[in-house]
Enzyme design. Structure first.
Site, PDB file in Angstrom:
ATOM      1  N   HIS A  47       0.816  -1.214   0.000  1.00 25.74           N
ATOM      2  CA  HIS A  47       0.000   0.000   0.000  1.00 25.74           C
ATOM      3  C   HIS A  47       0.851   1.265   0.000  1.00 25.74           C
ATOM      4  CE1 HIS A  47      -3.721  -2.203   0.451  1.00 25.74           C
ATOM      5  NE2 HIS A  47      -3.282  -2.810   1.535  1.00 25.74           N
ATOM      6  N   ARG A  72       7.161  -6.175   3.411  1.00 22.39           N
ATOM      7  CA  ARG A  72       5.900  -6.767   2.973  1.00 22.39           C
ATOM      8  C   ARG A  72       5.781  -6.575   1.472  1.00 22.39           C
ATOM      9  NH1 ARG A  72      -0.279  -5.434   4.848  1.00 22.39           N
ATOM     10  NH2 ARG A  72       0.144  -3.437   3.817  1.00 22.39           N
ATOM     11  N   ASP A  86      16.686 -11.313  -3.214  1.00 18.10           N
ATOM     12  CA  ASP A  86      17.980 -11.025  -3.824  1.00 18.10           C
ATOM     13  C   ASP A  86      18.485  -9.629  -3.468  1.00 18.10           C
ATOM     14  OD1 ASP A  86      18.240 -13.503  -4.963  1.00 18.10           O
ATOM     15  OD2 ASP A  86      17.725 -12.884  -7.000  1.00 18.10           O
ATOM     16  N   GLN A 149       0.392 -13.456   6.132  1.00 23.90           N
ATOM     17  CA  GLN A 149      -0.626 -12.595   6.727  1.00 23.90           C
ATOM     18  C   GLN A 149      -2.019 -13.194   6.581  1.00 23.90           C
ATOM     19  OE1 GLN A 149      -0.034  -8.534   5.644  1.00 23.90           O
ATOM     20  NE2 GLN A 149      -1.509  -7.757   7.132  1.00 23.90           N
ATOM     21  N   GLU A 151      -5.825 -12.247   6.850  1.00 20.43           N
ATOM     22  CA  GLU A 151      -6.620 -11.019   6.866  1.00 20.43           C
ATOM     23  C   GLU A 151      -7.984 -11.174   6.201  1.00 20.43           C
ATOM     24  OE1 GLU A 151      -4.275  -7.927   5.030  1.00 20.43           O
ATOM     25  OE2 GLU A 151      -3.193  -9.358   3.798  1.00 20.43           O
ATOM     26  N   ASP A 177      -8.285  -5.529   6.834  1.00 19.89           N
ATOM     27  CA  ASP A 177      -8.893  -6.322   5.771  1.00 19.89           C
ATOM     28  C   ASP A 177      -9.806  -7.406   6.335  1.00 19.89           C
ATOM     29  OD1 ASP A 177      -8.139  -5.413   3.083  1.00 19.89           O
ATOM     30  OD2 ASP A 177      -6.105  -5.716   3.786  1.00 19.89           O
TER      31      ASP A 177
END
Length: 260
Positions: A47, A72, A86, A149, A151, A177
């Site tokens: 987000h 995230r 990486d 997560q 949600e 969420d």
């Protein structure tokens, strides 16, 4: 300075770990937050205005501080997982994992064969410091921790199976969420939502896996900590800046208007 993975930091701590979101996309802000004394930072791609280059810059900016950075990613995409690892991210949080099957796919994408199917490019990557880390390929699993997560209501129902997935190092519950999926959009502290969060806690903890949660209201965070949360997010850089600037305006701008 060697920073442990979030998995190892949780295991070695005698208290829950407190962290904050870094959503601005700014390496300077990330560095300011890294020096604040919190245990971990979540650098967000889902987000926030972050791409690979800005994630790299923020990982470099916080590397000098004794704080655990977690990235995230925007979705459970094997290519994104490979690229972010990486870059040198040691800790990933993957959003919207709704089943054990999805959790297994995440774990496979994050590990080299035979454990998984992560593409091999360590000689070219910051993760292995361009092959300056001895035996990185052999020991790569020790350098990476994977958190998923929960949600949605569906994911809460599957919390035990998700937590039991081999290679999942922790589960993070997202009330925002979750509230939306339950029909309570914007009401993450609704009693039914908090009850669902706690139900997920019980199932995850029963599998011996650490559970975390997002909780910006201190009293709500305290309740989740009492319920067994091992790691929490208690603020965000952009939210702190927004509320701080609003407080300044309320104190000085409104006062000036009242005096006129």
């Amino acid at each position: 300075m060697t920073i442990p993975t979030l998995r190892d930091a949780i295991r070695s701590s005698d208290r829950p770990l407190a962290g904050m979101w870094v959503c601005s996309g700014s390496p300077l802000v990330a560095e300011i937050c890294a020096g604040g004394g919190l245990d971990w930072l979540l650098i967000d791609m889902e987000h926030s205005p972050n791409g690979l280059e800005s994630i790299l810059a923020q990982l470099q900016a916080v590397a000098a501080y004794p704080v655990v950075p977690v990235v995230r990613i925007p979705e459970a995409d094997p290519v994104v997982i490979k690229q972010v690892l990486d870059l040198g991210a040691k800790n990933l949080l993957v959003p919207m994992v709704n089943s054990a099957e999805e959790a297994r796919a995440v774990v496979e994408a994050a590990h080299y064969p035979p454990l998984g199917r992560r593409g091999v490019g360590s000689a070219l990557a910051r993760s292995a410091r361009w092959n300056r880390i001895d035996n990185y390929l052999v020991n790569a699993a020790a350098h990476v921790s994977i958190f998923v997560q929960i949600e949605t209501a569906e994911a809460v129902d599957a919390a035990a199976e998700i937590a039991a997935t081999d290679g999942v190092d922790g589960v993070f519950v997202g009330p925002s969420d979750l509230a939306a999926s339950m029909g309570y959009l914007g009401q993450q502290t609704h009693p039914e939502v908090t009850a669902a969060v706690r139900r997920a806690f019980v199932d995850v903890i029963a599998k011996g896996i650490p559970v975390g949660v997002n909780a910006f209201v201190p009293e709500v965070a305290d309740g989740y900590l009492a319920a067994g949360a091992s790691f929490v997010l208690i603020g965000a850089d952009v939210a702190l800046l927004a509320r701080g600037s609003e407080a300044l305006a309320a104190r000085f701008v409104e006062t000036e208007r009242d005096d006129q």
